[in-house]
Design a protein around this motif. Structure first.
Motif, PDB file in Angstrom:
ATOM      1  N   TYR A 256       0.882  -1.168   0.031  1.00  0.00           N
ATOM      2  CA  TYR A 256      -0.025  -0.041   0.046  1.00  0.00           C
ATOM      3  C   TYR A 256       0.791   1.304  -0.012  1.00  0.00           C
ATOM      4  O   TYR A 256       1.990   1.231   0.502  1.00  0.00           O
ATOM      5  CB  TYR A 256      -0.730   0.009   1.203  1.00  0.00           C
ATOM      6  N   PHE A 257       0.441   2.397  -0.620  1.00  0.00           N
ATOM      7  CA  PHE A 257       1.249   3.453  -0.737  1.00  0.00           C
ATOM      8  C   PHE A 257       0.524   4.456  -0.001  1.00  0.00           C
ATOM      9  O   PHE A 257      -0.717   4.666  -0.118  1.00  0.00           O
ATOM     10  CB  PHE A 257       1.201   3.971  -2.017  1.00  0.00           C
ATOM     11  N   ILE A 258       0.954   4.905   1.094  1.00  0.00           N
ATOM     12  CA  ILE A 258       0.347   5.853   2.015  1.00  0.00           C
ATOM     13  C   ILE A 258       0.843   7.269   1.787  1.00  0.00           C
ATOM     14  O   ILE A 258       1.987   7.611   1.980  1.00  0.00           O
ATOM     15  CB  ILE A 258       0.691   5.618   3.487  1.00  0.00           C
ATOM     16  N   THR A 259      -0.270   8.182   1.348  1.00  0.00           N
ATOM     17  CA  THR A 259       0.035   9.399   1.175  1.00  0.00           C
ATOM     18  C   THR A 259      -0.845  10.413   1.718  1.00  0.00           C
ATOM     19  O   THR A 259      -1.537   9.581   2.734  1.00  0.00           O
ATOM     20  CB  THR A 259      -0.024   9.600  -0.500  1.00  0.00           C
ATOM     21  N   ALA A 260      -1.090  11.709   1.549  1.00  0.00           N
ATOM     22  CA  ALA A 260      -1.889  12.433   2.453  1.00  0.00           C
ATOM     23  C   ALA A 260      -2.389  13.765   1.628  1.00  0.00           C
ATOM     24  O   ALA A 260      -1.824  14.007   0.377  1.00  0.00           O
ATOM     25  CB  ALA A 260      -1.195  12.989   3.725  1.00  0.00           C
ATOM     26  N   THR A 261      -3.208  14.428   2.386  1.00  0.00           N
ATOM     27  CA  THR A 261      -3.832  15.575   1.546  1.00  0.00           C
ATOM     28  C   THR A 261      -2.665  16.921   1.431  1.00  0.00           C
ATOM     29  O   THR A 261      -2.713  17.726   1.101  1.00  0.00           O
ATOM     30  CB  THR A 261      -5.102  15.920   2.196  1.00  0.00           C
ATOM     31  N   ASP A 262      -1.878  16.688   2.366  1.00  0.00           N
ATOM     32  CA  ASP A 262      -1.009  17.707   2.644  1.00  0.00           C
ATOM     33  C   ASP A 262       0.269  17.291   3.605  1.00  0.00           C
ATOM     34  O   ASP A 262       0.208  15.909   3.864  1.00  0.00           O
ATOM     35  CB  ASP A 262      -1.611  18.974   3.358  1.00  0.00           C
ATOM     36  N   THR A 263       1.361  18.013   3.943  1.00  0.00           N
ATOM     37  CA  THR A 263       2.266  17.714   4.689  1.00  0.00           C
ATOM     38  C   THR A 263       1.656  17.761   6.301  1.00  0.00           C
ATOM     39  O   THR A 263       1.047  18.774   6.433  1.00  0.00           O
ATOM     40  CB  THR A 263       3.637  18.424   4.565  1.00  0.00           C
ATOM     41  N   GLY A 264       2.402  17.233   7.214  1.00  0.00           N
ATOM     42  CA  GLY A 264       1.913  17.401   8.489  1.00  0.00           C
ATOM     43  C   GLY A 264       0.680  16.714   9.024  1.00  0.00           C
ATOM     44  O   GLY A 264       0.084  17.292   9.990  1.00  0.00           O
ATOM     45  N   ILE A 265       0.080  16.037   8.161  1.00  0.00           N
ATOM     46  CA  ILE A 265      -1.208  15.485   8.250  1.00  0.00           C
ATOM     47  C   ILE A 265      -1.432  14.301   9.386  1.00  0.00           C
ATOM     48  O   ILE A 265      -2.217  14.200  10.017  1.00  0.00           O
ATOM     49  CB  ILE A 265      -2.058  14.997   7.130  1.00  0.00           C
ATOM     50  N   GLY A 266      -0.189  13.505   9.123  1.00  0.00           N
ATOM     51  CA  GLY A 266      -0.327  12.276  10.033  1.00  0.00           C
ATOM     52  C   GLY A 266       0.164  10.954   9.295  1.00  0.00           C
ATOM     53  O   GLY A 266       0.101   9.709  10.083  1.00  0.00           O
ATOM     54  N   LYS A 267       0.895  10.909   8.398  1.00  0.00           N
ATOM     55  CA  LYS A 267       1.232   9.803   7.573  1.00  0.00           C
ATOM     56  C   LYS A 267       1.948   8.853   8.338  1.00  0.00           C
ATOM     57  O   LYS A 267       1.738   7.958   8.213  1.00  0.00           O
ATOM     58  CB  LYS A 267       2.223  10.339   6.068  1.00  0.00           C
ATOM     59  N   THR A 268       2.956   9.398   9.161  1.00  0.00           N
ATOM     60  CA  THR A 268       3.950   8.602   9.838  1.00  0.00           C
ATOM     61  C   THR A 268       3.204   7.684  11.012  1.00  0.00           C
ATOM     62  O   THR A 268       3.496   6.576  11.015  1.00  0.00           O
ATOM     63  CB  THR A 268       5.138   9.435  10.340  1.00  0.00           C
ATOM     64  N   VAL A 269       2.369   8.304  11.596  1.00  0.00           N
ATOM     65  CA  VAL A 269       1.450   7.713  12.762  1.00  0.00           C
ATOM     66  C   VAL A 269       0.537   6.672  12.149  1.00  0.00           C
ATOM     67  O   VAL A 269       0.705   5.548  12.597  1.00  0.00           O
ATOM     68  CB  VAL A 269       0.702   8.914  13.401  1.00  0.00           C
ATOM     69  N   VAL A 270       0.051   7.050  11.090  1.00  0.00           N
ATOM     70  CA  VAL A 270      -0.730   5.956  10.415  1.00  0.00           C
ATOM     71  C   VAL A 270      -0.037   4.841   9.882  1.00  0.00           C
ATOM     72  O   VAL A 270      -0.266   3.905  10.223  1.00  0.00           O
ATOM     73  CB  VAL A 270      -1.493   6.566   9.050  1.00  0.00           C
ATOM     74  N   THR A 271       1.052   5.146   9.346  1.00  0.00           N
ATOM     75  CA  THR A 271       1.799   4.070   8.889  1.00  0.00           C
ATOM     76  C   THR A 271       2.543   3.195   9.980  1.00  0.00           C
ATOM     77  O   THR A 271       2.389   1.903  10.048  1.00  0.00           O
ATOM     78  CB  THR A 271       3.362   4.691   7.968  1.00  0.00           C
ATOM     79  N   ALA A 272       3.149   3.809  11.149  1.00  0.00           N
ATOM     80  CA  ALA A 272       3.480   3.104  12.261  1.00  0.00           C
ATOM     81  C   ALA A 272       2.309   2.142  12.872  1.00  0.00           C
ATOM     82  O   ALA A 272       2.517   1.127  13.300  1.00  0.00           O
ATOM     83  CB  ALA A 272       3.870   4.063  13.452  1.00  0.00           C
ATOM     84  N   ALA A 273       1.040   2.863  13.061  1.00  0.00           N
ATOM     85  CA  ALA A 273      -0.002   1.858  13.484  1.00  0.00           C
ATOM     86  C   ALA A 273      -0.454   0.858  12.693  1.00  0.00           C
ATOM     87  O   ALA A 273      -0.669  -0.417  13.358  1.00  0.00           O
ATOM     88  CB  ALA A 273      -1.335   2.924  13.777  1.00  0.00           C
ATOM     89  N   LEU A 274      -0.559   0.891  11.397  1.00  0.00           N
ATOM     90  CA  LEU A 274      -0.904  -0.159  10.707  1.00  0.00           C
ATOM     91  C   LEU A 274       0.160  -1.216  10.601  1.00  0.00           C
ATOM     92  O   LEU A 274      -0.031  -2.285  10.391  1.00  0.00           O
ATOM     93  CB  LEU A 274      -1.094   0.501   9.141  1.00  0.00           C
ATOM     94  N   LEU A 275       1.439  -0.787  10.550  1.00  0.00           N
ATOM     95  CA  LEU A 275       2.577  -1.590  10.668  1.00  0.00           C
ATOM     96  C   LEU A 275       2.583  -2.374  11.807  1.00  0.00           C
ATOM     97  O   LEU A 275       2.631  -3.830  11.580  1.00  0.00           O
ATOM     98  CB  LEU A 275       3.811  -0.979  10.445  1.00  0.00           C
ATOM     99  N   ALA A 276       2.228  -1.828  12.945  1.00  0.00           N
ATOM    100  CA  ALA A 276       2.207  -2.654  14.151  1.00  0.00           C
ATOM    101  C   ALA A 276       0.965  -3.766  14.130  1.00  0.00           C
ATOM    102  O   ALA A 276       0.917  -4.851  14.743  1.00  0.00           O
ATOM    103  CB  ALA A 276       2.142  -1.618  15.422  1.00  0.00           C
ATOM    104  N   LEU A 277      -0.170  -2.926  13.731  1.00  0.00           N
ATOM    105  CA  LEU A 277      -1.291  -3.958  13.609  1.00  0.00           C
ATOM    106  C   LEU A 277      -1.180  -5.063  12.910  1.00  0.00           C
ATOM    107  O   LEU A 277      -1.576  -6.296  13.190  1.00  0.00           O
ATOM    108  CB  LEU A 277      -2.732  -3.201  13.222  1.00  0.00           C
ATOM    109  N   LEU A 278      -0.639  -4.981  11.547  1.00  0.00           N
ATOM    110  CA  LEU A 278      -0.462  -5.939  10.769  1.00  0.00           C
ATOM    111  C   LEU A 278       0.413  -7.033  11.093  1.00  0.00           C
ATOM    112  O   LEU A 278       0.207  -8.119  10.968  1.00  0.00           O
ATOM    113  CB  LEU A 278       0.015  -5.446   9.168  1.00  0.00           C
ATOM    114  N   ARG A 279       1.492  -6.625  11.795  1.00  0.00           N
ATOM    115  CA  ARG A 279       2.458  -7.593  12.416  1.00  0.00           C
ATOM    116  C   ARG A 279       1.966  -8.315  13.473  1.00  0.00           C
ATOM    117  O   ARG A 279       2.372  -9.610  13.756  1.00  0.00           O
ATOM    118  CB  ARG A 279       3.638  -6.726  12.513  1.00  0.00           C
TER     119      ARG A 279
END
Length: 238
Positions: free
Chosen positions: A6-29
Motif C-alpha cells: 500500500y502507498f500511504i500518502t496524504a492531503t498535505d504535509t504534517g497530516i499524520g502519514k507517519t503515525v498512520v504508517t506506524a499504527a498499521l505496521l504494528a497492527l499488521l505484524r
C-alpha cells in the motif's frame, strides 16, 4: 507490480502519514503479517545528526523493530526542509527516481504487505517532471489517503481523490488522523462520513490523538483500541 503493498500518502504535509504508517505496521505484524515499510524520500533531516524524534524513517524503524539498515528503508535523506526537488537543488544534488523505485521493489520482494510512506501530498515534486503521484503510479500499489480533521479537509481530500482517479490509480480508502489534543468539533466529527458520501470512497477508520507519542507508544493496549477504530480486515484481505 506483483508484490502486495500500500502507498500511504496524504492531503498535505504534517497530516499524520507517519503515525498512520506506524499504527498499521504494528497492527499488521501483530496479526502475523510479514509487513514492512519504506520511506523512499525524507527531507528536513541531518544525516549526521538525527533521531526518532526528528526523523520519520528512524521513528518507523524503531517502532517496527525491523532488522534493516536505515539506507534500505530510507534511501534518500535530505537536510533542507522542503519538497525533495527543492531540497536537492539547494544541496546541489540530483535525484534519480529509478533508484527510489528499485529500493521499493527490493523490499516489496521480502515484505508482504510493504507500506510505502510518501512525502507531503500527491503533487510534491521529486524532480521537475516526476512527482509523488508518478512514483505511486509506477509502483502500482493501491493508495491509503490520510486526511486530517480541519477546515479545508473536504476540498483537499476530494481533490486528491480526483487526481488519483484521473490516473486510474486504485484507492483502498481514506484514513483520518486526529492531530489535536482537545477533541473534535461537531463539524470535524462529520467529515469522514461526508468524504465517504461525496467521493464514494471507503473510510478505513481513524487514528486518534496519541498523547506523548514515542516509539514505545504502540503497546498491546493501544493496538487493541486502534483495532476497534480501523477496518483492519479490509487490509488483511488485500
Amino acid at each position: 507490480m506483483a508484490a502486495k503493498g500500500y502507498f500511504i500518502t496524504a492531503t498535505d504535509t504534517g497530516i499524520g502519514k507517519t503515525v498512520v504508517t506506524a499504527a498499521l505496521l504494528a497492527l499488521l505484524r501483530q496479526h502475523g503479517q510479514n509487513a514492512g515499510f519504506i520511506k523512499p524520500v525524507e527531507t528536513g533531516v541531518d544525516t549526521h545528526c538525527s533521531s526518532s524524534a526528528n526523523s520519520d524513517a528512524k521513528f518507523l524503524l524503531e517502532c517496527s523493530g525491523l532488522d534493516e539498515p536505515l539506507e534500505a528503508i530510507c534511501p534518500l535523506r535530505l537536510k533542507t526542509p522542503a519538497a525533495p526537488y527543492q531540497s536537492a537543488e539547494i544541496e546541489n544534488m540530483e535525484i534519480d527516481p529509478a533508484a527510489l523505485v528499485a529500493a521499493c521493489r527490493s523490499l516489496a520482494a521480502r515484505y508482504h504487505p510493504l507500506l510505502v510512506e510518501g512525502v507531503g501530498g500527491l503533487r510534491v515534486p521529486i524532480t521537475p517532471h516526476y512527482h509523488v503521484i508518478d512514483l505511486i503510479e509506477e509502483l502500482g500499489f493501491p493508495v491509503i489517503l490520510v486526511a486530517g480533521f480541519q477546515l479545508g479537509t473536504l476540498n483537499h481530500t476530494l481533490l486528491s481523490l480526483d487526481a488519483l482517479h484521473a490516473r486510474g490509480i486504485p484507492v483502498k480508502g481514506v484514513m483520518f488522523s486526529d492531530r489535536k489534543q482537545d477533541g473534535l468539533t461537531d463539524v470535524e466529527a462529520l467529515q469522514p462520513a461526508l468524504v465517504s458520501h461525496l467521493s464514494k470512497t471507503p473510510v478505513l477508520g481513524r487514528i486518534p490523538f496519541i498523547e506523548d507519542l514515542s516509539t514505545d507508544s504502540f503497546t498491546p493496549h493501544l493496538l487493541a483500541h486502534l483495532e476497534q477504530m480501523i477496518n483492519l480486515p479490509a487490509l488483511l484481505d488485500g
